[in-house]
Motif scaffolding. Structure first.
Motif, PDB file in Angstrom:
ATOM      1  N   LEU A 191       0.828  -1.206   0.000  1.00 53.92           N
ATOM      2  CA  LEU A 191       0.000   0.000   0.000  1.00 53.92           C
ATOM      3  C   LEU A 191       0.863   1.257   0.000  1.00 53.92           C
ATOM      4  O   LEU A 191       0.526   2.259  -0.646  1.00 53.92           O
ATOM      5  CB  LEU A 191      -0.928  -0.001   1.215  1.00 53.92           C
ATOM      6  CG  LEU A 191      -2.108  -0.973   1.165  1.00 53.92           C
ATOM      7  CD1 LEU A 191      -2.857  -0.985   2.488  1.00 53.92           C
ATOM      8  CD2 LEU A 191      -3.062  -0.619   0.018  1.00 53.92           C
ATOM      9  N   THR A 192       1.980   1.201   0.714  1.00 52.19           N
ATOM     10  CA  THR A 192       2.852   2.373   0.782  1.00 52.19           C
ATOM     11  C   THR A 192       3.503   2.662  -0.562  1.00 52.19           C
ATOM     12  O   THR A 192       3.627   3.826  -0.977  1.00 52.19           O
ATOM     13  CB  THR A 192       3.915   2.178   1.874  1.00 52.19           C
ATOM     14  OG1 THR A 192       3.256   1.959   3.124  1.00 52.19           O
ATOM     15  CG2 THR A 192       4.816   3.394   1.993  1.00 52.19           C
ATOM     16  N   LYS A 193       3.905   1.613  -1.274  1.00 53.73           N
ATOM     17  CA  LYS A 193       4.451   1.854  -2.614  1.00 53.73           C
ATOM     18  C   LYS A 193       3.367   2.399  -3.546  1.00 53.73           C
ATOM     19  O   LYS A 193       3.658   3.217  -4.438  1.00 53.73           O
ATOM     20  CB  LYS A 193       5.074   0.571  -3.172  1.00 53.73           C
ATOM     21  CG  LYS A 193       6.425   0.253  -2.538  1.00 53.73           C
ATOM     22  CD  LYS A 193       7.228  -0.782  -3.314  1.00 53.73           C
ATOM     23  CE  LYS A 193       8.635  -0.927  -2.734  1.00 53.73           C
ATOM     24  NZ  LYS A 193       9.491  -1.867  -3.495  1.00 53.73           N
ATOM     25  N   ASN A 194       2.127   1.988  -3.337  1.00 54.84           N
ATOM     26  CA  ASN A 194       1.040   2.586  -4.117  1.00 54.84           C
ATOM     27  C   ASN A 194       0.890   4.063  -3.794  1.00 54.84           C
ATOM     28  O   ASN A 194       0.579   4.869  -4.675  1.00 54.84           O
ATOM     29  CB  ASN A 194      -0.264   1.837  -3.866  1.00 54.84           C
ATOM     30  CG  ASN A 194      -0.416   0.620  -4.759  1.00 54.84           C
ATOM     31  OD1 ASN A 194      -0.557   0.747  -5.973  1.00 54.84           O
ATOM     32  ND2 ASN A 194      -0.379  -0.569  -4.172  1.00 54.84           N
ATOM     33  N   LEU A 195       1.098   4.451  -2.525  1.00 56.05           N
ATOM     34  CA  LEU A 195       1.109   5.870  -2.187  1.00 56.05           C
ATOM     35  C   LEU A 195       2.197   6.596  -2.973  1.00 56.05           C
ATOM     36  O   LEU A 195       2.020   7.747  -3.390  1.00 56.05           O
ATOM     37  CB  LEU A 195       1.352   6.062  -0.691  1.00 56.05           C
ATOM     38  CG  LEU A 195       0.192   5.794   0.264  1.00 56.05           C
ATOM     39  CD1 LEU A 195       0.666   5.931   1.712  1.00 56.05           C
ATOM     40  CD2 LEU A 195      -0.970   6.748   0.012  1.00 56.05           C
ATOM     41  N   THR A 229       9.608   3.639  -5.155  1.00 51.96           N
ATOM     42  CA  THR A 229      10.306   3.083  -4.006  1.00 51.96           C
ATOM     43  C   THR A 229       9.444   3.185  -2.757  1.00 51.96           C
ATOM     44  O   THR A 229       8.481   3.961  -2.714  1.00 51.96           O
ATOM     45  CB  THR A 229      11.629   3.824  -3.751  1.00 51.96           C
ATOM     46  OG1 THR A 229      11.336   5.156  -3.302  1.00 51.96           O
ATOM     47  CG2 THR A 229      12.473   3.889  -5.013  1.00 51.96           C
ATOM     48  N   LEU A 230       9.805   2.431  -1.733  1.00 51.65           N
ATOM     49  CA  LEU A 230       9.083   2.533  -0.469  1.00 51.65           C
ATOM     50  C   LEU A 230       9.263   3.926   0.130  1.00 51.65           C
ATOM     51  O   LEU A 230       8.338   4.484   0.724  1.00 51.65           O
ATOM     52  CB  LEU A 230       9.568   1.466   0.514  1.00 51.65           C
ATOM     53  CG  LEU A 230       8.671   1.276   1.733  1.00 51.65           C
ATOM     54  CD1 LEU A 230       7.380   0.568   1.351  1.00 51.65           C
ATOM     55  CD2 LEU A 230       9.378   0.473   2.819  1.00 51.65           C
ATOM     56  N   ALA A 231      10.442   4.500  -0.055  1.00 52.49           N
ATOM     57  CA  ALA A 231      10.707   5.841   0.473  1.00 52.49           C
ATOM     58  C   ALA A 231       9.757   6.868  -0.126  1.00 52.49           C
ATOM     59  O   ALA A 231       9.352   7.823   0.560  1.00 52.49           O
ATOM     60  CB  ALA A 231      12.163   6.235   0.205  1.00 52.49           C
ATOM     61  N   ASP A 232       9.386   6.690  -1.399  1.00 56.08           N
ATOM     62  CA  ASP A 232       8.412   7.590  -2.026  1.00 56.08           C
ATOM     63  C   ASP A 232       7.091   7.565  -1.261  1.00 56.08           C
ATOM     64  O   ASP A 232       6.489   8.608  -1.002  1.00 56.08           O
ATOM     65  CB  ASP A 232       8.166   7.189  -3.484  1.00 56.08           C
ATOM     66  CG  ASP A 232       9.381   7.377  -4.374  1.00 56.08           C
ATOM     67  OD1 ASP A 232      10.145   8.325  -4.136  1.00 56.08           O
ATOM     68  OD2 ASP A 232       9.558   6.570  -5.306  1.00 56.08           O
ATOM     69  N   GLY A 233       6.649   6.363  -0.912  1.00 48.63           N
ATOM     70  CA  GLY A 233       5.391   6.228  -0.188  1.00 48.63           C
ATOM     71  C   GLY A 233       5.483   6.700   1.252  1.00 48.63           C
ATOM     72  O   GLY A 233       4.548   7.325   1.766  1.00 48.63           O
ATOM     73  N   VAL A 234       6.613   6.409   1.910  1.00 51.13           N
ATOM     74  CA  VAL A 234       6.799   6.842   3.295  1.00 51.13           C
ATOM     75  C   VAL A 234       6.787   8.369   3.373  1.00 51.13           C
ATOM     76  O   VAL A 234       6.278   8.950   4.343  1.00 51.13           O
ATOM     77  CB  VAL A 234       8.105   6.270   3.876  1.00 51.13           C
ATOM     78  CG1 VAL A 234       8.421   6.905   5.230  1.00 51.13           C
ATOM     79  CG2 VAL A 234       7.983   4.750   4.036  1.00 51.13           C
ATOM     80  N   ALA A 235       7.318   9.028   2.342  1.00 52.72           N
ATOM     81  CA  ALA A 235       7.291  10.495   2.305  1.00 52.72           C
ATOM     82  C   ALA A 235       5.855  11.005   2.313  1.00 52.72           C
ATOM     83  O   ALA A 235       5.547  12.008   2.974  1.00 52.72           O
ATOM     84  CB  ALA A 235       8.023  11.005   1.065  1.00 52.72           C
ATOM     85  N   VAL A 236       4.954  10.307   1.609  1.00 56.12           N
ATOM     86  CA  VAL A 236       3.541  10.689   1.598  1.00 56.12           C
ATOM     87  C   VAL A 236       2.926  10.516   2.988  1.00 56.12           C
ATOM     88  O   VAL A 236       2.136  11.351   3.446  1.00 56.12           O
ATOM     89  CB  VAL A 236       2.764   9.862   0.552  1.00 56.12           C
ATOM     90  CG1 VAL A 236       1.268  10.187   0.589  1.00 56.12           C
ATOM     91  CG2 VAL A 236       3.307  10.111  -0.854  1.00 56.12           C
ATOM     92  N   ILE A 237       3.296   9.417   3.676  1.00 51.47           N
ATOM     93  CA  ILE A 237       2.784   9.193   5.036  1.00 51.47           C
ATOM     94  C   ILE A 237       3.235  10.313   5.971  1.00 51.47           C
ATOM     95  O   ILE A 237       2.432  10.857   6.750  1.00 51.47           O
ATOM     96  CB  ILE A 237       3.258   7.829   5.579  1.00 51.47           C
ATOM     97  CG1 ILE A 237       2.671   6.694   4.743  1.00 51.47           C
ATOM     98  CG2 ILE A 237       2.855   7.658   7.048  1.00 51.47           C
ATOM     99  CD1 ILE A 237       3.217   5.321   5.093  1.00 51.47           C
TER     100      ILE A 237
END
Length: 473
Positions: free
Chosen positions: A322-326, A336-344
Protein backbone atom coordinates in the motif's frame (compact mmCIF):
# COMPACT_ATOMS: atom_id res chain seq x y z
CA UNK A 1 -46.88 10.41 36.82
CA UNK A 2 -44.38 9.98 39.65
CA UNK A 3 -43.66 6.42 38.52
CA UNK A 4 -42.90 7.61 34.99
CA UNK A 5 -40.50 10.27 36.30
CA UNK A 6 -38.79 7.73 38.58
CA UNK A 7 -38.33 5.24 35.74
CA UNK A 8 -36.96 8.01 33.53
CA UNK A 9 -34.44 9.03 36.18
CA UNK A 10 -33.34 5.43 36.73
CA UNK A 11 -32.91 4.89 33.00
CA UNK A 12 -30.95 8.11 32.69
CA UNK A 13 -28.67 7.09 35.54
CA UNK A 14 -28.05 3.68 33.95
CA UNK A 15 -27.24 4.86 30.44
CA UNK A 16 -25.23 7.93 31.39
CA UNK A 17 -23.32 6.64 34.39
CA UNK A 18 -20.31 8.82 35.08
CA UNK A 19 -16.97 7.66 33.80
CA UNK A 20 -14.33 7.29 36.49
CA UNK A 21 -12.55 10.55 37.23
CA UNK A 22 -8.95 11.07 36.08
CA UNK A 23 -7.92 10.73 39.75
CA UNK A 24 -9.70 7.36 40.06
CA UNK A 25 -8.24 6.19 36.76
CA UNK A 26 -4.75 7.25 37.85
CA UNK A 27 -5.17 5.28 41.07
CA UNK A 28 -6.27 2.16 39.15
CA UNK A 29 -3.40 2.64 36.71
CA UNK A 30 -0.89 2.67 39.57
CA UNK A 31 -2.46 -0.41 41.13
CA UNK A 32 -2.32 -2.37 37.85
CA UNK A 33 1.23 -1.22 37.11
CA UNK A 34 2.32 -2.52 40.51
CA UNK A 35 0.46 -5.80 40.02
CA UNK A 36 2.15 -6.51 36.67
CA UNK A 37 5.56 -5.05 37.62
CA UNK A 38 5.39 -2.32 34.96
CA UNK A 39 7.70 0.67 35.43
CA UNK A 40 5.99 3.99 34.72
CA UNK A 41 9.06 5.32 32.93
CA UNK A 42 8.75 2.49 30.36
CA UNK A 43 5.24 3.58 29.35
CA UNK A 44 3.74 6.10 26.98
CA UNK A 45 -0.04 6.45 27.48
CA UNK A 46 -2.56 8.99 26.26
CA UNK A 47 -6.32 8.47 26.56
CA UNK A 48 -9.26 10.85 26.21
CA UNK A 49 -13.01 10.88 25.83
CA UNK A 50 -15.21 13.44 24.11
CA UNK A 51 -14.43 15.91 21.33
CA UNK A 52 -13.69 19.58 21.00
CA UNK A 53 -14.43 21.64 24.10
CA UNK A 54 -15.95 18.63 25.88
CA UNK A 55 -12.78 16.58 25.47
CA UNK A 56 -11.40 15.18 28.71
CA UNK A 57 -7.91 13.73 29.21
CA UNK A 58 -8.38 10.56 31.21
CA UNK A 59 -4.77 9.44 31.43
CA UNK A 60 -1.49 11.00 30.33
CA UNK A 61 1.64 9.07 31.26
CA UNK A 62 4.70 10.26 29.34
CA UNK A 63 2.27 10.98 26.50
CA UNK A 64 4.70 13.15 24.56
CA UNK A 65 7.77 10.96 25.06
CA UNK A 66 8.85 9.52 21.70
CA UNK A 67 9.07 5.70 21.77
CA UNK A 68 9.36 2.68 19.45
CA UNK A 69 5.73 2.02 18.36
CA UNK A 70 6.04 -1.34 16.53
CA UNK A 71 3.00 -2.27 14.42
CA UNK A 72 0.67 0.50 15.56
CA UNK A 73 2.68 2.39 12.91
CA UNK A 74 0.15 0.85 10.52
CA UNK A 75 -2.50 3.23 11.90
CA UNK A 76 -0.56 6.13 10.36
CA UNK A 77 -0.18 4.15 7.13
CA UNK A 78 -3.91 3.39 7.03
CA UNK A 79 -4.74 7.04 7.63
CA UNK A 80 -2.55 8.20 4.75
CA UNK A 81 -3.87 5.46 2.43
CA UNK A 82 -7.54 6.23 3.14
CA UNK A 83 -6.84 9.93 2.68
CA UNK A 84 -5.14 9.40 -0.70
CA UNK A 85 -7.38 6.63 -2.09
CA UNK A 86 -11.13 7.13 -1.53
CA UNK A 87 -13.24 4.13 -0.46
CA UNK A 88 -13.95 1.93 -3.44
CA UNK A 89 -10.54 2.51 -5.08
CA UNK A 90 -9.26 -0.65 -6.80
CA UNK A 91 -5.94 -1.75 -8.29
CA UNK A 92 -5.77 -3.48 -11.68
CA UNK A 93 -3.83 -6.49 -12.95
CA UNK A 94 -3.79 -7.08 -16.70
CA UNK A 95 -2.96 -9.57 -19.44
CA UNK A 96 -1.52 -8.26 -22.72
CA UNK A 97 -0.51 -10.07 -25.90
CA UNK A 98 2.13 -9.29 -28.52
CA UNK A 99 2.55 -11.09 -31.84
CA UNK A 100 0.10 -12.61 -34.29
CA UNK A 101 -2.75 -15.00 -33.61
CA UNK A 102 -3.12 -17.76 -36.20
CA UNK A 103 -5.61 -20.65 -35.95
CA UNK A 104 -5.98 -20.11 -32.19
CA UNK A 105 -2.21 -20.00 -31.59
CA UNK A 106 -0.55 -16.90 -30.17
CA UNK A 107 2.77 -16.65 -31.97
CA UNK A 108 4.20 -14.24 -29.46
CA UNK A 109 4.33 -13.48 -25.77
CA UNK A 110 1.70 -13.17 -23.05
CA UNK A 111 2.38 -10.33 -20.60
CA UNK A 112 1.20 -10.24 -17.00
CA UNK A 113 1.26 -6.60 -15.86
CA UNK A 114 1.17 -5.88 -12.15
CA UNK A 115 -0.71 -2.89 -10.82
CA UNK A 116 0.44 -3.14 -7.21
CA UNK A 117 -2.52 -5.17 -5.96
CA UNK A 118 -1.72 -6.69 -2.53
CA UNK A 119 -4.91 -8.77 -2.67
CA UNK A 120 -4.25 -10.54 -6.00
CA UNK A 121 -4.84 -14.22 -5.18
CA UNK A 122 -5.87 -17.47 -6.88
CA UNK A 123 -9.46 -16.31 -7.49
CA UNK A 124 -8.16 -13.26 -9.36
CA UNK A 125 -5.79 -15.40 -11.39
CA UNK A 126 -8.65 -17.70 -12.36
CA UNK A 127 -10.69 -14.65 -13.38
CA UNK A 128 -7.87 -13.45 -15.65
CA UNK A 129 -7.31 -16.89 -17.16
CA UNK A 130 -11.02 -17.45 -17.80
CA UNK A 131 -11.28 -14.03 -19.45
CA UNK A 132 -8.25 -14.92 -21.58
CA UNK A 133 -9.91 -18.21 -22.51
CA UNK A 134 -12.69 -16.25 -24.20
CA UNK A 135 -10.18 -14.86 -26.72
CA UNK A 136 -10.16 -18.36 -28.31
CA UNK A 137 -6.36 -18.58 -27.99
CA UNK A 138 -5.63 -22.30 -27.49
CA UNK A 139 -1.85 -22.24 -27.37
CA UNK A 140 0.95 -19.76 -26.66
CA UNK A 141 4.11 -20.19 -28.71
CA UNK A 142 6.06 -17.66 -26.75
CA UNK A 143 6.94 -16.66 -23.20
CA UNK A 144 5.08 -15.63 -20.09
CA UNK A 145 6.50 -12.15 -19.47
CA UNK A 146 6.07 -10.34 -16.18
CA UNK A 147 5.89 -6.55 -16.10
CA UNK A 148 6.30 -5.34 -12.52
CA UNK A 149 7.89 -2.03 -13.50
CA UNK A 150 5.41 0.04 -11.47
CA UNK A 151 7.53 -0.58 -8.35
CA UNK A 152 11.29 -0.82 -7.99
CA UNK A 153 13.01 -4.20 -7.66
CA UNK A 154 13.75 -3.87 -3.94
CA UNK A 155 11.87 -6.80 -2.39
CA UNK A 156 12.92 -6.26 1.24
CA UNK A 157 13.29 -2.61 2.12
CA UNK A 158 16.09 -1.55 4.46
CA UNK A 159 13.46 -0.20 6.86
CA UNK A 160 12.63 -3.78 7.92
CA UNK A 161 14.61 -5.59 10.56
CA UNK A 162 17.86 -6.89 9.08
CA UNK A 163 17.22 -10.55 9.87
CA UNK A 164 15.20 -12.30 7.13
CA UNK A 165 12.86 -15.16 7.96
CA UNK A 166 10.85 -17.41 5.63
CA UNK A 167 7.57 -16.81 7.48
CA UNK A 168 4.63 -15.33 5.56
CA UNK A 169 4.69 -12.08 7.57
CA UNK A 170 8.13 -11.27 6.10
CA UNK A 171 7.08 -11.76 2.47
CA UNK A 172 8.80 -9.71 -0.26
CA UNK A 173 6.94 -7.09 -2.28
CA UNK A 174 6.55 -6.43 -6.00
CA UNK A 175 4.13 -4.63 -8.29
CA UNK A 176 3.16 -8.09 -9.59
CA UNK A 177 2.54 -10.19 -6.52
CA UNK A 178 0.42 -13.27 -5.98
CA UNK A 179 -1.19 -15.02 -2.98
CA UNK A 180 0.52 -12.73 -0.46
CA UNK A 181 3.81 -13.93 -1.98
CA UNK A 182 3.52 -17.02 0.18
CA UNK A 183 2.92 -20.70 -0.44
CA UNK A 184 0.61 -23.03 1.48
CA UNK A 185 2.12 -26.35 2.59
CA UNK A 186 -0.42 -28.98 3.64
CA UNK A 187 0.80 -32.10 5.46
CA UNK A 188 -1.26 -35.24 6.17
CA UNK A 189 -0.36 -38.63 7.70
CA UNK A 190 0.52 -41.36 5.20
CA UNK A 191 -1.20 -44.68 4.57
CA UNK A 192 0.61 -46.67 7.27
CA UNK A 193 4.01 -47.03 5.59
CA UNK A 194 5.58 -44.38 7.79
CA UNK A 195 5.56 -41.65 5.16
CA UNK A 196 3.62 -38.40 5.20
CA UNK A 197 1.76 -36.71 2.36
CA UNK A 198 2.78 -33.16 1.50
CA UNK A 199 0.89 -30.87 -0.87
CA UNK A 200 1.91 -27.48 -2.23
CA UNK A 201 -0.91 -25.06 -2.97
CA UNK A 202 -1.03 -23.61 -5.52
CA UNK A 203 1.02 -26.25 -7.33
CA UNK A 204 3.43 -24.91 -9.97
CA UNK A 205 6.96 -25.23 -11.36
CA UNK A 206 8.31 -22.34 -9.29
CA UNK A 207 8.32 -24.55 -6.17
CA UNK A 208 10.38 -27.73 -5.92
CA UNK A 209 9.19 -29.86 -3.01
CA UNK A 210 11.49 -32.14 -1.02
CA UNK A 211 9.37 -34.37 1.21
CA UNK A 212 11.20 -36.04 4.11
CA UNK A 213 8.27 -35.91 6.53
CA UNK A 214 7.17 -39.07 8.39
CA UNK A 215 3.98 -40.29 10.02
CA UNK A 216 4.03 -41.21 13.70
CA UNK A 217 1.62 -42.67 16.27
CA UNK A 218 -0.65 -40.34 18.26
CA UNK A 219 -0.95 -36.59 17.80
CA UNK A 220 2.74 -35.72 17.52
CA UNK A 221 3.67 -32.64 15.51
CA UNK A 222 7.31 -31.70 15.12
CA UNK A 223 7.14 -30.86 11.42
CA UNK A 224 9.89 -28.67 9.99
CA UNK A 225 9.34 -26.77 6.76
CA UNK A 226 12.22 -24.69 5.41
CA UNK A 227 12.93 -22.76 2.27
CA UNK A 228 16.29 -23.84 0.85
CA UNK A 229 18.60 -22.08 -1.60
CA UNK A 230 19.62 -23.80 -4.83
CA UNK A 231 21.45 -21.57 -7.36
CA UNK A 232 20.75 -24.11 -10.12
CA UNK A 233 16.97 -23.87 -9.62
CA UNK A 234 15.11 -20.74 -10.84
CA UNK A 235 12.50 -20.81 -8.07
CA UNK A 236 12.41 -21.84 -4.40
CA UNK A 237 13.05 -25.25 -2.84
CA UNK A 238 10.75 -26.21 0.04
CA UNK A 239 12.00 -29.01 2.29
CA UNK A 240 9.55 -30.61 4.72
CA UNK A 241 10.80 -32.93 7.47
CA UNK A 242 9.87 -34.07 10.96
CA UNK A 243 6.80 -36.07 12.00
CA UNK A 244 3.05 -35.73 11.94
CA UNK A 245 0.92 -37.86 14.26
CA UNK A 246 -1.72 -40.05 12.62
CA UNK A 247 -4.35 -38.48 14.91
CA UNK A 248 -3.87 -35.22 13.02
CA UNK A 249 -6.03 -34.88 9.92
CA UNK A 250 -3.99 -32.08 8.38
CA UNK A 251 -1.49 -29.40 9.34
CA UNK A 252 -0.81 -26.30 7.26
CA UNK A 253 2.39 -24.25 7.16
CA UNK A 254 2.87 -20.93 5.35
CA UNK A 255 6.19 -19.90 3.81
CA UNK A 256 7.08 -16.84 1.78
CA UNK A 257 8.75 -16.97 -1.62
CA UNK A 258 11.72 -14.89 -2.78
CA UNK A 259 10.87 -13.74 -6.33
CA UNK A 260 7.34 -12.32 -6.60
CA UNK A 261 7.51 -11.71 -10.36
CA UNK A 262 8.59 -15.24 -11.34
CA UNK A 263 6.28 -16.72 -8.69
CA UNK A 264 3.30 -14.97 -10.32
CA UNK A 265 4.44 -15.95 -13.82
CA UNK A 266 4.84 -19.66 -13.08
CA UNK A 267 1.43 -19.67 -11.41
CA UNK A 268 -0.12 -18.04 -14.48
CA UNK A 269 1.49 -20.75 -16.62
CA UNK A 270 0.09 -23.47 -14.32
CA UNK A 271 -3.40 -21.95 -14.32
CA UNK A 272 -3.36 -21.74 -18.13
CA UNK A 273 -2.33 -25.39 -18.34
CA UNK A 274 -5.27 -26.38 -16.14
CA UNK A 275 -7.54 -24.68 -18.67
CA UNK A 276 -5.88 -26.56 -21.52
CA UNK A 277 -3.68 -23.75 -22.82
CA UNK A 278 -0.02 -24.83 -23.09
CA UNK A 279 2.85 -22.33 -23.10
CA UNK A 280 5.95 -23.39 -25.01
CA UNK A 281 8.27 -20.64 -23.77
CA UNK A 282 9.81 -19.65 -20.45
CA UNK A 283 8.91 -17.19 -17.69
CA UNK A 284 10.88 -13.96 -17.78
CA UNK A 285 10.77 -10.22 -17.03
CA UNK A 286 10.15 -7.29 -19.39
CA UNK A 287 7.85 -4.31 -19.82
CA UNK A 288 4.73 -4.47 -21.96
CA UNK A 289 5.57 -3.05 -25.42
CA UNK A 290 3.55 -0.15 -26.78
CA UNK A 291 2.25 -2.35 -29.62
CA UNK A 292 0.69 -4.95 -27.28
CA UNK A 293 -3.06 -5.48 -26.87
CA UNK A 294 -4.80 -5.79 -23.51
CA UNK A 295 -6.94 -8.95 -23.45
CA UNK A 296 -8.01 -9.33 -19.80
CA UNK A 297 -8.15 -7.30 -16.61
CA UNK A 298 -8.81 -8.11 -12.94
CA UNK A 299 -9.72 -5.55 -10.29
CA UNK A 300 -8.66 -5.82 -6.67
CA UNK A 301 -10.83 -5.69 -3.61
CA UNK A 302 -11.83 -2.18 -2.58
CA UNK A 303 -9.10 -0.24 -0.79
CA UNK A 304 -10.93 -0.34 2.55
CA UNK A 305 -10.97 -4.14 2.46
CA UNK A 306 -7.24 -4.20 1.75
CA UNK A 307 -6.64 -1.86 4.70
CA UNK A 308 -8.59 -4.36 6.82
CA UNK A 309 -6.29 -7.14 5.55
CA UNK A 310 -3.39 -5.07 6.82
CA UNK A 311 -4.82 -4.13 10.22
CA UNK A 312 -6.75 -7.22 11.29
CA UNK A 313 -3.68 -9.47 11.13
CA UNK A 314 -0.93 -6.82 11.13
CA UNK A 315 0.24 -7.84 7.66
CA UNK A 316 3.60 -6.23 6.89
CA UNK A 317 3.52 -7.23 3.22
CA UNK A 318 0.22 -5.40 2.67
CA UNK A 319 1.53 -2.33 4.52
CA UNK A 320 4.53 -2.05 2.19
CA UNK A 321 2.47 -2.74 -0.94
CA UNK A 322 0.00 0.00 0.00
CA UNK A 323 2.85 2.37 0.78
CA UNK A 324 4.45 1.85 -2.61
CA UNK A 325 1.04 2.59 -4.12
CA UNK A 326 1.11 5.87 -2.19
CA UNK A 327 4.42 6.50 -3.93
CA UNK A 328 2.65 6.44 -7.31
CA UNK A 329 1.27 9.85 -6.34
CA UNK A 330 4.83 11.12 -6.78
CA UNK A 331 5.96 9.16 -9.86
CA UNK A 332 4.60 6.60 -12.31
CA UNK A 333 7.38 4.02 -12.51
CA UNK A 334 9.98 2.24 -10.34
CA UNK A 335 8.30 3.58 -7.20
CA UNK A 336 10.31 3.08 -4.01
CA UNK A 337 9.08 2.53 -0.47
CA UNK A 338 10.71 5.84 0.47
CA UNK A 339 8.41 7.59 -2.03
CA UNK A 340 5.39 6.23 -0.19
CA UNK A 341 6.80 6.84 3.30
CA UNK A 342 7.29 10.49 2.31
CA UNK A 343 3.54 10.69 1.60
CA UNK A 344 2.78 9.19 5.04
CA UNK A 345 5.01 11.77 6.76
CA UNK A 346 3.39 14.58 4.76
CA UNK A 347 0.03 13.29 5.92
CA UNK A 348 1.21 13.32 9.54
CA UNK A 349 2.34 16.92 9.08
CA UNK A 350 -1.07 17.85 7.62
CA UNK A 351 -2.71 16.66 10.84
CA UNK A 352 -0.77 19.24 12.83
CA UNK A 353 1.35 16.72 14.70
CA UNK A 354 4.55 18.33 16.02
CA UNK A 355 7.55 17.15 13.99
CA UNK A 356 9.44 16.19 17.14
CA UNK A 357 6.67 13.72 18.07
CA UNK A 358 7.21 11.26 15.22
CA UNK A 359 9.75 9.76 12.85
CA UNK A 360 8.45 7.13 10.46
CA UNK A 361 10.75 5.17 8.16
CA UNK A 362 8.76 1.91 8.00
CA UNK A 363 5.03 1.76 7.17
CA UNK A 364 4.64 -1.60 8.90
CA UNK A 365 6.54 -0.94 12.11
CA UNK A 366 8.77 -3.96 11.55
CA UNK A 367 11.74 -1.90 12.68
CA UNK A 368 13.28 -0.32 15.75
CA UNK A 369 13.92 2.93 13.87
CA UNK A 370 10.34 4.25 13.91
CA UNK A 371 9.63 6.76 16.67
CA UNK A 372 6.22 7.93 17.81
CA UNK A 373 4.74 9.45 20.94
CA UNK A 374 1.44 8.21 22.30
CA UNK A 375 0.10 11.73 21.84
CA UNK A 376 1.05 11.68 18.13
CA UNK A 377 -0.71 8.33 17.66
CA UNK A 378 -3.73 9.73 19.53
CA UNK A 379 -3.81 12.66 17.08
CA UNK A 380 -4.00 10.26 14.14
CA UNK A 381 -6.75 8.25 15.82
CA UNK A 382 -8.73 11.41 16.59
CA UNK A 383 -8.46 12.49 12.96
CA UNK A 384 -9.74 9.11 11.79
CA UNK A 385 -12.54 9.24 14.33
CA UNK A 386 -13.66 12.75 13.34
CA UNK A 387 -13.37 12.52 9.53
CA UNK A 388 -16.63 10.87 8.45
CA UNK A 389 -15.23 10.23 4.95
CA UNK A 390 -12.90 7.55 6.32
CA UNK A 391 -14.15 6.82 9.84
CA UNK A 392 -16.44 3.83 9.04
CA UNK A 393 -13.84 2.16 6.82
CA UNK A 394 -11.01 2.57 9.33
CA UNK A 395 -13.08 1.41 12.29
CA UNK A 396 -14.09 -1.72 10.38
CA UNK A 397 -10.44 -2.49 9.66
CA UNK A 398 -9.45 -2.80 13.33
CA UNK A 399 -9.32 -6.07 15.29
CA UNK A 400 -12.25 -6.51 17.69
CA UNK A 401 -11.52 -7.57 21.26
CA UNK A 402 -12.43 -11.22 21.82
CA UNK A 403 -13.70 -11.63 18.26
CA UNK A 404 -11.13 -11.47 15.47
CA UNK A 405 -7.69 -10.54 14.18
CA UNK A 406 -4.84 -10.02 16.60
CA UNK A 407 -7.34 -9.35 19.44
CA UNK A 408 -9.28 -12.58 18.96
CA UNK A 409 -8.01 -14.13 22.19
CA UNK A 410 -7.71 -10.92 24.23
CA UNK A 411 -10.34 -9.45 26.59
CA UNK A 412 -12.56 -12.41 25.70
CA UNK A 413 -15.73 -13.23 27.71
CA UNK A 414 -15.50 -10.03 29.73
CA UNK A 415 -16.88 -6.50 29.81
CA UNK A 416 -14.46 -5.28 27.11
CA UNK A 417 -15.33 -7.97 24.54
CA UNK A 418 -16.60 -6.21 21.38
CA UNK A 419 -16.21 -2.83 23.13
CA UNK A 420 -12.55 -2.38 22.14
CA UNK A 421 -11.29 -2.02 18.58
CA UNK A 422 -7.57 -1.49 18.34
CA UNK A 423 -4.34 -2.10 16.46
CA UNK A 424 -1.75 -4.21 18.25
CA UNK A 425 2.02 -3.97 18.08
CA UNK A 426 4.90 -6.18 19.15
CA UNK A 427 8.67 -6.32 18.82
CA UNK A 428 11.22 -7.61 21.30
CA UNK A 429 10.81 -5.37 24.38
CA UNK A 430 8.05 -3.39 22.64
CA UNK A 431 4.30 -3.84 23.20
CA UNK A 432 1.69 -1.39 21.93
CA UNK A 433 -2.07 -1.03 21.54
CA UNK A 434 -3.96 1.89 20.02
CA UNK A 435 -7.57 2.44 19.09
CA UNK A 436 -10.97 3.00 20.62
CA UNK A 437 -12.97 1.73 23.61
CA UNK A 438 -16.71 2.20 23.50
CA UNK A 439 -18.95 2.86 26.49
CA UNK A 440 -22.57 1.77 26.76
CA UNK A 441 -23.82 5.36 26.89
CA UNK A 442 -22.37 6.02 23.42
CA UNK A 443 -19.19 7.77 24.42
CA UNK A 444 -15.87 6.61 22.98
CA UNK A 445 -12.42 6.60 24.54
CA UNK A 446 -9.52 7.20 22.15
CA UNK A 447 -6.34 5.65 23.52
CA UNK A 448 -2.73 4.96 22.68
CA UNK A 449 -0.62 2.64 24.85
CA UNK A 450 3.10 2.03 24.20
CA UNK A 451 5.57 0.08 26.30
CA UNK A 452 9.36 -0.05 25.78
CA UNK A 453 11.05 -2.19 28.42
CA UNK A 454 12.13 -5.64 29.52
CA UNK A 455 9.03 -6.87 31.38
CA UNK A 456 7.55 -10.04 29.90
CA UNK A 457 5.24 -9.07 27.03
CA UNK A 458 2.42 -11.28 28.35
CA UNK A 459 2.33 -9.19 31.54
CA UNK A 460 2.32 -5.97 29.53
CA UNK A 461 -0.59 -7.17 27.40
CA UNK A 462 -2.49 -8.17 30.55
CA UNK A 463 -1.79 -4.72 32.02
CA UNK A 464 -3.11 -2.97 28.89
CA UNK A 465 -6.16 -5.23 28.68
CA UNK A 466 -7.12 -4.83 32.33
CA UNK A 467 -6.71 -1.06 32.13
CA UNK A 468 -9.16 -1.04 29.22
CA UNK A 469 -11.54 -3.37 31.04
CA UNK A 470 -11.55 -0.93 33.95
CA UNK A 471 -12.30 2.01 31.65
CA UNK A 472 -15.08 0.15 29.84
CA UNK A 473 -16.71 -0.99 33.09
Amino acid sequence: MKKIILISLLFSRFTFAALATPEEISKEFSSLAKKYAIKTEDLGIYATTGDGESQQVLLDVNGKVVMIPASISKVATASAVLSAFPPGTKFKTQLWTSGKIQDGILKGDLYLKGGGDPSFVSENMWFLVNAFLRTDIKKIEGDIVIDDSLFDKVRYDMSRQKERVDRAYDAPVGAMSFNWNSVNIFVRPGNGDGSAKVFIDPENDYIRLVNKAKSAPGSANDLLADRKDDPKFPGDVISVGGRIGRANKEIVVFKNITQPDLWAGYNLKAFLAQRGIPVTGKVRNAEVPASADMVAESESKAIEQIVADMNKFSNNYVAEMLTKNLGTLKKSKAVTLADGVAVINEHMQSLGIPSDQYKLTSPSGLTRDNRLSSFAMWKVLQHLRNDFRVQPEFLTSLPIAGIDGTLKKRMKNGPAERWVRAKTGFLTNVVSLAGYAGLQDGRVITFSFVYNGSTDEAKVRAFFDNLLIYLVK
